[in-house]
Design an enzyme around this catalytic site. Structure first.
Site, mmCIF file in Angstrom:
data_model
loop_
_atom_site.group_PDB
_atom_site.id
_atom_site.type_symbol
_atom_site.label_atom_id
_atom_site.label_comp_id
_atom_site.label_asym_id
_atom_site.label_seq_id
_atom_site.Cartn_x
_atom_site.Cartn_y
_atom_site.Cartn_z
ATOM 1 C CG HIS A 255 0.169 6.261 -0.772
ATOM 2 N ND1 HIS A 255 -0.857 6.926 -1.397
ATOM 3 C CD2 HIS A 255 -0.386 5.663 0.322
ATOM 4 C CE1 HIS A 255 -1.987 6.730 -0.711
ATOM 5 N NE2 HIS A 255 -1.723 5.961 0.331
ATOM 6 C CG HIS B 289 -1.815 1.176 1.354
ATOM 7 N ND1 HIS B 289 -3.149 1.135 1.024
ATOM 8 C CD2 HIS B 289 -1.574 2.441 1.754
ATOM 9 C CE1 HIS B 289 -3.676 2.324 1.230
ATOM 10 N NE2 HIS B 289 -2.742 3.143 1.673
ATOM 11 C CD GLU B 290 1.501 3.645 3.670
ATOM 12 O OE1 GLU B 290 1.686 4.703 3.045
ATOM 13 O OE2 GLU B 290 0.441 3.406 4.291
ATOM 14 C CG HIS C 237 0.378 8.937 -6.996
ATOM 15 N ND1 HIS C 237 -0.758 9.243 -6.287
ATOM 16 C CD2 HIS C 237 0.198 9.482 -8.220
ATOM 17 C CE1 HIS C 237 -1.576 9.930 -7.049
ATOM 18 N NE2 HIS C 237 -1.025 10.086 -8.233
HETATM 19 ZN ZN LIG Z 1 -2.996 5.221 1.911
#
Ligand SMILES: [Zn+2]
Length: 675
Positions: free
Chosen positions: A471, A467-468, A474
């Site tokens: 990010h 998940h991290e 991105h």
């Molecule tokens: Zn998040």
């Protein structure tokens, strides 16, 4: 000499952590604010405002201040101490005052408006149009177009709201802290695991109740008790204590605070020309409008409710079977769910951990990014670190070009706050022909290695890392001109797409085969185990979906209703939650008075975004499932249209460019087993 104000000489102009001392921060921030003010003055002095000398100049102003405050606040989260915390209390008001000075500067706004009014004639690119629109709106939404009296009132409202929000949070915290369930008889601990008992004994000691087991309303104490305690009466007691926070009519009651906040938020929205607070908020969201959010929630509810009802029935049957229980109450739900889950899926953390050695998982995450987006991670020890446990990497593309700097900080420490997050020390942008590549970091609190064992992650930690890292991608793959539009600078209900979609790979055999090897035997994780992980992930998804929707509906109702008509908080909540209610109501309980997400945090008219982002990630990942999870063409399209695009254009447009159509909830419903 202040290393923060100097040019950065470390590799890739990274932050000189080896030279920075706490006493450098305050003078550096003060100096950087001074520089930023001079830059703003220069913008105001231009005889004829243009897009370049006003809008772009504003985006580029305060660069030094941004860099220094990123370093400072990132460290205040990841490696803080009393000195840094005291500094934060001094620095935060300086920054708030500075940003208010900018947003309330009438001469500056006049220049911005001058450019804005000519926008049709300026021949701007889509990215430039977005920057102009975003800049203009941020001033208007902060009251730039109001007259003096109205501006004054707006400041007053903001001040009152921030005080009410703080008071709301303090009350919830006080209620959480003052309650104790004290157990003196060991027999009352029936069902609780050893570690939970041990923690309760320690809590007793800390609270001056030697030799007694004390449970509190803090989650690490409350949740295991509700999950494992066989004492139904005690579960009931703890549940009631937790569900009556700040609604008992005493000094800690939040009902009037809620009404006051709703009235002020509504007045603020009206002042700025919006019918309701939710209209004000949603204008700057992918969802765009309140009716669209309501449709979204109702539609999902209709799909999830039948499954949720089935799940409750299954649990009732199970509880009757094993304990002869006639009706499931709210304090029974977690207890029987845990037992049923274990019976159905015998998949435990301890069974999975050996396959997830941290070093292997990191390797797997890097390999996944490499296969998808052609980037490579090379450890670089010359990049300064703020703590010896941090690992530093240079990220390059297939041609060897520099892409980003990546910091990874995995283990808990005294100076680190809880949870896991991605952040950056420097954003991506292009200024006067020079491109600045980003410096991105992820910070986690994973299981530490011991003397005898390496760091072995739970599956939950594995998905957190994915998940991290999503990010982080991105941020790292950002490709734009203006810092306020690149990387994760996107609408709130769009920012979790890259992170949540990346979690999907951690459930796929083709991806797990790359790295999920037993740390002793090197055996690849068996397929049956992967299937069990997937099945367990879908356990009670109907119920959980309905629950999330109920919070979203309550949030939307509060921020979309005329506050004058909300007189009784108990009655209002009950009415709104009726369509999502699955278990018998408990008289006297209330969730609104401790709903900190929307009354203290920034989630007002935004709670729906949790589900919204799930719809997006499932729908987007479905494309990978159809074409292959490492399909180069799909991956490249996701990179170009989503990851690199940041906030250049409206997310609806970006998403459609990737998916070829608007998002549909079908993939989420399928993934969660709801259809
Ligand atoms: Zn998040």
């Amino acid at each position: 000499m202040n290393p923060l104000l100097d040019n950065f000489f470390a590799p890739f102009e990274t932050a000189p952590f080896d030279l920075i001392k706490p006493e450098h921060y305050l003078p550096a921030i003060q100096e950087a604010i001074k520089i930023a003010k001079e830059e703003i003055q220069e913008i105001k002095n231009t005889p004829i405002p243009t897009f370049e000398n006003t809008i772009v100049a504003l985006d580029q102003s305060g660069e030094k201040l941004n860099v220094i405050s990123s370093i400072f606040f990132n460290l205040n989260s990841a490696e803080t101490n009393d000195q840094i915390q005291a500094l934060a209390r001094e620095i935060s008001p300086l920054l708030t005052a500075h940003s208010n000075d900018i947003l309330l500067d009438e001469a500056l706004f006049a220049n911005i408006q001058f450019v804005y009014e000519q926008k049709e004639k300026l021949n701007l690119t889509e990215e430039q149009k977005t920057l102009l629109e975003k800049t203009f709106k941020s001033f208007v939404r902060n009251g730039a177009k109001l007259d003096e009296n109205q501006k004054h009132r707006l400041r007053e409202i903001d001040r009152e709201l921030s005080q009410l929000g703080l008071k709301f949070g303090e009350n919830v915290l006080a209620e959480t802290n003052k309650y104790e369930l004290v157990i003196s008889e060991e027999s009352d601990l029936a069902g609780l695991p050893e570690a939970v008992k041990e923690a309760a004994l320690q809590t007793g000691e800390e609270k001056g109740k030697q030799g007694k087991w004390v449970f509190t309303l803090a989650y690490p104490s409350y949740i295991p008790f509700m999950m494992y305690s066989e004492k139904r009466e005690l579960r009931r007691e703890l549940f009631i204590a937790s569900s009556t926070k700040s609604c008992k009519g005493d000094e800690f009651d939040n009902q009037q605070h809620i009404k006051d906040m709703l009235r002020l938020k509504n007045e603020r929205a009206n002042l700025l020309g919006y019918p309701s607070y939710s209209d004000f908020v949603l204008e700057e969201r992918m969802a765009k409008s309140a009716p669209k959010v309501m449709d979204f929630l109702h539609n999902l509810l209709e799909m999830a409710k039948p499954k949720a009802k089935e799940e409750v029935k299954e649990l009732e049957y199970f509880a009757k079977e094993i304990d002869g229980l006639e009706e499931i109450e709210k304090w029974d739900f977690a207890f029987y769910s845990e037992k049923l889950k274990n019976q159905k899926y015998e998949v435990s953390d301890e069974l999975l951990r050996p396959y997830f050695k941290l070093e292997n998982v990191i390797e797997g995450v890097f390999l996944t990014a490499e296969k998808l987006f052609g980037i490579h991670f090379i450890e670089n020890q010359n990049i300064p670190k703020y703590h010896p446990e941090v690992t530093t990497y240079e990220v390059i593309d297939t041609e060897g070009n520099h892409v980003a700097v990546f910091y990874a900080d995995f283990f808990p420490r005294a100076g680190k706050r809880n949870g896991a997050w991605m952040t950056s020390f420097r954003g991506q942008k292009t200024t006067k022909g020079k491109e600045f590549r980003p410096h991105v970091s992820i910070v986690c609190n994973f299981t530490k290695p011991t003397k005898t064992k390496p760091s072995l992650l739970t599956f939950n930690e594995v998905t957190t890392l994915f998940h991290e890292f999503g990010h982080a991608l991105h941020g790292m793959l950002a490709k734009g001109n203006y810092e306020s539009l690149t990387g994760t600078s996107v609408y709130w209900d769009f920012v979790e797409l890259p992170s949540q979609i990346f979690e999907n790979w951690s459930y796929e055999k083709e991806c797990l085969d790359l790295f999920a090897k037993h740390y002793e035997t090197e055996e690849i994780i068996p397929s049956e185990l992967i299937q069990k992980i997937k099945n367990a992930a879908n356990f009670q998804q109907g119920y959980q979906t309905v629950r999330q929707i109920s919070f979203g509906l309550l949030d939307m109702a509060y921020h979309g209703t005329d506050p004058a008509s909300i007189t009784d908080i108990f009655a209002f909540e009950r009415e709104i939650l009726k369509p999502t209610s699955l278990l018998p109501d408990v008289e006297g309980t209330l969730m609104s008075t401790s709903f900190s997400h929307i009354f203290q945090g920034g989630y007002a008219a935004g709670y729906y975004s949790y589900k919204w982002a799930e719809v997006l990630d499932a729908d987007a990942f479905e494309m990978f499932l159809e074409k292959g999870i490492f399909d180069p063409e799909t991956a490249n399209s996701f990179k170009e249209n989503i990851l690199s695009a940041g906030g250049k254009e409206h997310p609806t447009i970006l998403y459609k460019r990737f998916r070829g159509r608007d998002p549909k909830p079908d993939a989420l419903l399928k993934r969660a087993g709801l259809v």
